[in-house]
Design a protein around this motif. Structure first.
Motif, mmCIF file in Angstrom:
data_model
loop_
_atom_site.group_PDB
_atom_site.id
_atom_site.type_symbol
_atom_site.label_atom_id
_atom_site.label_comp_id
_atom_site.label_asym_id
_atom_site.label_seq_id
_atom_site.Cartn_x
_atom_site.Cartn_y
_atom_site.Cartn_z
ATOM 1 N N ARG A 178 70.020 45.665 26.546
ATOM 2 C CA ARG A 178 69.531 46.890 27.181
ATOM 3 C C ARG A 178 70.687 47.768 27.655
ATOM 4 O O ARG A 178 70.689 48.979 27.452
ATOM 5 C CB ARG A 178 68.630 46.538 28.366
ATOM 6 N N LEU A 191 64.469 52.685 25.694
ATOM 7 C CA LEU A 191 64.250 51.300 25.290
ATOM 8 C C LEU A 191 63.642 50.562 26.470
ATOM 9 O O LEU A 191 64.165 50.620 27.587
ATOM 10 C CB LEU A 191 65.559 50.627 24.878
ATOM 11 N N THR A 192 62.532 49.845 26.233
ATOM 12 C CA THR A 192 61.791 49.215 27.317
ATOM 13 C C THR A 192 61.429 47.790 26.959
ATOM 14 O O THR A 192 60.938 47.520 25.855
ATOM 15 C CB THR A 192 60.487 49.987 27.607
ATOM 16 N N CYS A 193 61.644 46.884 27.893
ATOM 17 C CA CYS A 193 61.144 45.520 27.760
ATOM 18 C C CYS A 193 59.703 45.516 28.270
ATOM 19 O O CYS A 193 59.450 45.829 29.441
ATOM 20 C CB CYS A 193 62.000 44.547 28.569
ATOM 21 N N PHE A 245 60.781 44.058 23.177
ATOM 22 C CA PHE A 245 61.247 45.421 23.436
ATOM 23 C C PHE A 245 60.565 46.413 22.511
ATOM 24 O O PHE A 245 60.194 46.085 21.375
ATOM 25 C CB PHE A 245 62.754 45.522 23.198
ATOM 26 N N TRP A 276 72.487 49.239 24.636
ATOM 27 C CA TRP A 276 71.642 50.267 24.007
ATOM 28 C C TRP A 276 71.775 51.598 24.750
ATOM 29 O O TRP A 276 71.940 52.652 24.133
ATOM 30 C CB TRP A 276 70.191 49.811 24.009
ATOM 31 N N HIS A 277 71.654 51.559 26.070
ATOM 32 C CA HIS A 277 71.701 52.797 26.845
ATOM 33 C C HIS A 277 73.037 53.510 26.681
ATOM 34 O O HIS A 277 73.110 54.740 26.728
ATOM 35 C CB HIS A 277 71.432 52.503 28.321
ATOM 36 N N THR A 309 61.123 50.734 21.342
ATOM 37 C CA THR A 309 61.876 51.974 21.483
ATOM 38 C C THR A 309 60.910 53.129 21.757
ATOM 39 O O THR A 309 59.727 53.070 21.435
ATOM 40 C CB THR A 309 62.680 52.290 20.209
#
Length: 316
Positions: free
Chosen positions: A270, A282-284, A161, A273-274, A163
């Motif tokens: 995820r 946040l991205t995988c 992940f 986090w959101h 940020t």
């Protein structure tokens, strides 16, 4: 003139002989030194960083931005280990003919960020430095012994992940970024984060440090990498030195968190986090592999990534 070694080659030559003692948990080679000074349930984090005129900022930077960046850089390293900063020492190196009002504004920017994160500025050193301004900041912090996150620890199958958004930081964001201190502590408190690093030299470069520390490899998905608007604009204008993806992989000075977690925790992390940080993306972006090396999956298929991040003293 051909340079003998680059930044990381020099570090590799200098660090093996560094003295250690019984207090050292983690020495050179991670985002911070980790020390056991006998505090109940806590380790001490120790980090220093510097900004140099002409390297980390230019004449267009406002003095408040220079001070902000000088402290924000080591705070980002404290964040990468899920720590909480406590105090800072500042070394200020000035040309002989300096503007007192300018220097006061540099400190105003540094002090504002310090106050926002509860950091005490407790002294330092002032010296002359011909031709250019240099500001070096050393930070002490703390981390619970069971929550310290280091670069080593990535495991095959982990989800990777990042940020925020990447690339184009030199358009201005490198001077006013916010270190991800609260986000990192939240991650370590709620999830078993296997490894983490902050992105100071670019995704392609810093990810390699994390992989080397864990003895693993990684596969990135090109379509998943979060490219900043600035990187896209610079690429369209022909100023990015390549594509927007190239910028996101190699620009450096994003100061985002890159971390990995077990695949079974990825969706839960995820979603949580959101809910907790709705304004921070946040991205995988891929996964950790047992096979060494860094590979990129794009429209051409899967191939080894030869691109690196920013390296001081690199051959041009």
């Amino acid at each position: 003139m051909k340079l003998p070694v680059n930044e990381f080659e020099l570090i590799a030559r200098l660090t093996p002989g560094l003295p250690r003692n019984a207090t050292v948990i983690t020495g050179a080679g991670d985002d911070c030194a980790v020390l056991d000074l006998g505090l109940p349930e806590r380790w001490v984090l120790f980090k220093t960083d510097a900004v140099v005129e002409g390297v980390h900022f230019d004449a267009t930077a406002r003095p408040e931005q220079i001070g902000h960046k000088a402290l924000a850089r080591p705070l980002s390293d404290i964040a990468a280990m899920a720590g909480e900063p406590s105090s800072a020492l500042v070394t200020l190196a000035l040309p002989v003919r300096f503007d007192v009002a300018f220097v006061e504004k540099v400190y105003a920017g540094l002090n504002t960020l310090a106050a926002r994160h509860g950091v005490a500025v407790v002294g330092g050193e002032t010296t002359a430095n011909p031709e250019r301004l240099l500001l070096s900041v050393a930070v002490l912090g703390f981390v619970a012994r069971d929550r310290a996150v280091r670069r080593a620890g990535a495991q095959p199958g982990d989800a990777l992940f990042v940020t925020g958004e990447l690339g184009g930081s030199r358009a201005g964001r490198h001077l006013d970024f916010e270190p991800r201190l609260a986000e990192a502590r939240w991650l370590a408190e709620h999830f078993p984060i296997h490894a983490m690093i902050d992105l100071s030299d670019g995704l392609a470069g810093d990810l390699r440090h994390l992989l080397a520390a864990g003895g693993v490899g990684a596969e990135l998905r090109a379509e998943s990498i979060p490219i900043s608007r600035a990187a896209r604009q610079l690429a369209r204008a022909g100023h990015a030195g390549g594509s927007a993806l190239h910028a996101a992989l190699s620009d450096g000075e994003d100061f985002e968190l890159l971390f990995c977690v077990a695949a079974q925790d990825a969706v839960r992390l995820r979603d949580a986090w959101h809910e907790r940080f709705p304004s921070v993306r946040l991205t995988c972006i891929g996964r950790i592999t047992a096979e060494p090396g860094l590979r990129l999956r794009d429209r051409r298929g899967l191939h080894y990534l030869t691109l690196h991040g920013y390296v001081h003293f690199a051959q041009s």
